[in-house]
Design a protein around this motif. Sequence first.
Motif, PDB file in Angstrom:
ATOM      1  N   ASP A 152       0.689  -1.110  -0.085  1.00  0.00           N
ATOM      2  CA  ASP A 152      -0.075  -0.083   0.100  1.00  0.00           C
ATOM      3  C   ASP A 152       0.986   1.164   0.105  1.00  0.00           C
TER       4      ASP A 152
ATOM      5  N   ARG B 277      -7.341   1.316   9.374  1.00  0.00           N
ATOM      6  CA  ARG B 277      -6.436   1.957   8.507  1.00  0.00           C
ATOM      7  C   ARG B 277      -5.347   2.925   9.483  1.00  0.00           C
TER       8      ARG B 277
ATOM      9  N   GLU C 281       4.524  -3.274   4.408  1.00  0.00           N
ATOM     10  CA  GLU C 281       4.943  -1.865   4.895  1.00  0.00           C
ATOM     11  C   GLU C 281       5.872  -1.482   6.040  1.00  0.00           C
TER      12      GLU C 281
END
Length: 197
Positions: free
Chosen positions: A51, A98, A121
């Motif tokens: 992401d 998130r 990430e």
Amino acid sequence: MTWTPHLPDSDAARRAFEIASEYADAALLNHSVRSYAFGAEYARQHGLAHDAELFYVSALLHDLGLTAPFDSHTLPFEEAGGHVARVFTAGLGWEPARRARAEEVIVLHMRDGVTAAEDVESHLLQVGTSADVSGLRVPDFDPAFRTALLAAHPRLGFGPSFLSLVEDQAARKPTCAAAAYVAGGAAKRIAANPLDA
């Protein structure tokens, strides 16, 4: 080679850069951008889907806990920075899960190695920050990429400045990850970073 960053083009990405620019000095801001760039380039080299917006926002905010307005007297700097990210992304309207991910990515970058399979990430932020701070894996990156990145986002004395920040954290919070990092030879590794050669 002219380094053209493939930065996420979103409202969250632009606002994160604005906030990081307001609170971090130029050396720390450039470190945050370089950390993203090293991580993103590593992801490209290794085919790691991730992401990009979450990673970019986390990279830009990951060291705000080292700045005076957000330095906590009780929390390690990465945990303070994680809370900053959580509040910031709430203001952007990110969903709770998130927001929690942004916090997690920032906190985990100062923990023991996180694999890409566990959390891509967080892994990329560890790769990016380790390259920029200590020179870890730097030889694995194309020299033209490194040269162009440093030209676009120069170090500006980042190494000694960052060492001073983490040594201060270590002295005030002796059980934090920064203290272990300092005790483990941070000064020597930072001084030997080939990016400063």
